[in-house]
Design an enzyme around this catalytic site. Structure first.
Site, PDB file in Angstrom:
ATOM      1  N   PRO A  14       0.854  -1.205   0.000  1.00  0.00           N
ATOM      2  CA  PRO A  14       0.000   0.000   0.000  1.00  0.00           C
ATOM      3  C   PRO A  14       0.881   1.244   0.000  1.00  0.00           C
ATOM      4  CG  PRO A  14       0.062  -0.985   2.189  1.00  0.00           C
ATOM      5  CD  PRO A  14       0.796  -1.922   1.285  1.00  0.00           C
ATOM      6  N   CYS A 113       2.216   2.866   9.694  1.00  0.00           N
ATOM      7  CA  CYS A 113       2.565   4.180   9.121  1.00  0.00           C
ATOM      8  C   CYS A 113       3.082   5.118  10.203  1.00  0.00           C
ATOM      9  CB  CYS A 113       1.357   4.801   8.438  1.00  0.00           C
ATOM     10  SG  CYS A 113       1.718   6.421   7.714  1.00  0.00           S
ATOM     11  N   GLY A 213      12.481  -4.220   1.977  1.00  0.00           N
ATOM     12  CA  GLY A 213      13.722  -4.627   1.321  1.00  0.00           C
ATOM     13  C   GLY A 213      14.028  -3.952   0.010  1.00  0.00           C
ATOM     14  N   ARG A 239       8.589   0.849  -2.478  1.00  0.00           N
ATOM     15  CA  ARG A 239       9.263   1.882  -3.273  1.00  0.00           C
ATOM     16  C   ARG A 239       9.888   1.335  -4.550  1.00  0.00           C
ATOM     17  NH1 ARG A 239      13.530   3.468  -1.036  1.00  0.00           N
ATOM     18  NH2 ARG A 239      13.564   1.924   0.631  1.00  0.00           N
TER      19      ARG A 239
END
Length: 503
Positions: A14, A113, A213, A239
């Site tokens: 997410p 988060c 990772g 990412r």
């Protein structure tokens, strides 16, 4: 409970603003097994309505206060999309889950988060320090749903604490737990604590999904190495997938877009990288156009793909683009975008030959802290009002009132259209206020991460653009432009390409 199997899976994480339908579908195309949507705050979904969008072939959850699409899904991701909730309330979490349960494969609760917004709201990583509440949320969801319920956490200050929490979440009904291997105060530059994830995974009977990772993964084979290092059942990519979701392809080689090299033929290197990126961006834009994605979201995702290529001449041209059509034009897909938008209009029952309705659209009115529907008054004409503004006597008394309607338009501020500073929207609006002896426009700006959006109070009414800008100055110009378009002081052509559409 039946549904998703979380073992031996590669999963799209997410990601705020990135995990919308186009990137999810593209990730599935490239080989992702499961895709998570961006975190959605519970109250936004509670106040939304489920609508079948025949024009796009989607199911939309539409915020009834402002008409924005909170969550959009389609058959192509059915059985593979997980909706992540940002919540601190078992009751609200269940209300959301009951509303979306037939359109998603599972529900995930964000417990990791570390952003200030989540922490202040008692959501995200704030739940790690409230294990009773965290477990109550999982228990309430799992005992009332037939689809899996999971959560995503971060490692705590010790392996023992993390394991203890995970065992409680498992006992509460969690079907799987995703673990990000960094602590709340750690950021991407810190090493991921793979061994801690492995120790926790050995103590649980449910699947553990390793996350964090991205620094270690440059090709598809690295995914399995990371999974083994973490002793996990599956891997979740954030990412690295946002920058290049071809990472999900099994035949994927190292990144098609490595950083710029200081040595060698720089020009040839740039051309190679642009060429390598074109198929990825093309495929992403196809989905963005097909599912009417907002231009700012599309721009945000492509920026992540381009990385330092944004500093090249082509990249700077891209950064100037504000709308989906302008972005498509850069990659030679402008005509495809235009035709697709026309076809979508036809399917919505509109004539594709009629001129766009660039009229002010009041999307909500705030009165005593409560939002309610509001319809704008018809404009009044006056010999003393050549600019077509509303009659000032009826609105000026509200200049300092909190009961100001908000006009929101899909209008882009493009700096390249203004040759002189005196032509800028703020300058024009200030001139109009002085000419009519009105109180000067007042601006208020909000910032989310590195993006800005402003609203301007002018003559008893507030105006804002749906576009988020990269600095405060541009955001204020955008708000002023919405005001000018709304009062008829400027023509919208060249500024507004589409009205803020509410499907």
């Amino acid at each position: 409970m039946s549904g998703l199997d979380y073992r031996n899976k590669v999963i799209l994480a997410p990601m705020v603003r990135a995990g919308t339908l186009p990137l999810r579908l593209l990730s599935l195309d490239y080989g992702a097994d499961i895709v998570y949507c961006e975190e959605l705050i519970d109250w936004k979904l509670i106040r939304s309505a489920r609508k079948v969008n025949d024009a796009l072939g989607t199911v939309d959850f539409v915020d009834q206060t402002d008409g924005t699409v909170v969550f959009r899904t389609c058959d192509q991701e059915k059985g593979k999309v997980v909706l992540q909730i940002g919540t601190c309330s078992p009751e609200r979490a269940l209300a959301v889950a009951m509303k979306v349960k037939d359109d998603v494969a599972a529900i995930d609760v964000n417990m990791g988060c570390p952003k200030e917004f989540s922490l202040k709201g008692g959501m995200g990583a704030a739940l790690l320090s409230k294990p009773d509440l965290a477990c109550a949320i999982i228990s309430t969801l799992s005992s009332n749903l037939s689809i899996p319920v999971t959560c995503k956490i971060r490692v705590l200050s010790s392996v023992e604490e993390t394991l203890q929490l995970c065992k409680r979440l498992e006992a509460s009904g969690a079907a799987a737990i995703a673990i990000h291997g960094r602590r709340i105060d750690e950021r991407p530059q810190h090493m991921n604590r793979n061994q801690e994830i492995a120790q926790v995974a050995r103590g649980l009977s449910i699947p553990v999904i390793a996350n964090g990772g991205s620094k270690e993964i440059t090709c598809h084979s690295d995914i399995e190495k990371f999974r083994v290092a973490c002793g996990a059942s599956s891997v979740m990519l954030g990412r690295v997938a946002q920058k290049d979701c071809t990472i999900f392809r099994r035949d994927r080689l190292p990144s098609v877009n490595p950083p710029l090299r200081a040595e060698g033929d720089g020009r040839a290197d740039l051309e190679t990288r642009w060429k390598a990126l074109e198929p990825l961006i093309h495929d992403y834009l196809v989905y963005s156009v097909r599912y009417a994605s907002p231009g700012p979201n599309v721009k945000y995702c492509i920026q992540a793909m381009l990385k330092d290529l944004q500093e090249t001449p082509m990249g700077k041209k891209f950064l100037e683009a504000q709308t989906l059509l302008q972005i498509c034009d850069i990659w030679g897909m402008g005509e495809f975008c235009r035709l697709s938008e026309e076809q979508q209009q036809v399917r919505r029952g509109l004539s594709c030959h009629s001129p766009p309705a660039y009229v002010p659209q009041v999307v909500r009115m705030v009165r005593d802290g409560m939002e309610e529907d509001f319809k704008p008054k018809k404009k009044k004409t006056s010999n003393n009002n050549s600019d077509g503004d509303c009659d000032t006597a009826t609105t000026r008394k509200s200049e300092d009132s909190s009961e100001c309607p908000l006009v929101e338009l899909h209008v882009a501020f493009l700096r390249s259209l203004y040759k002189e500073d005196r032509d800028l929207p703020k300058t024009q609006l200030l001139g109009i206020s002085r000419k009519r002896h009105l109180v000067q426009p007042k601006y208020r700006t909000e910032q989310v991460d590195k993006l800005f959006r402003s609203e301007v109070l002018f003559n008893g009414q507030k105006y804002t653009s749906t576009y988020w800008e990269k600095n405060k100055r541009a955001a204020e110009q955008g708000a002023a432009l919405v005001c000018l378009v709304s009062i008829g002081a400027v023509e919208p052509s060249g500024h507004a390409l589409t009205l803020h559409t509410r499907f």
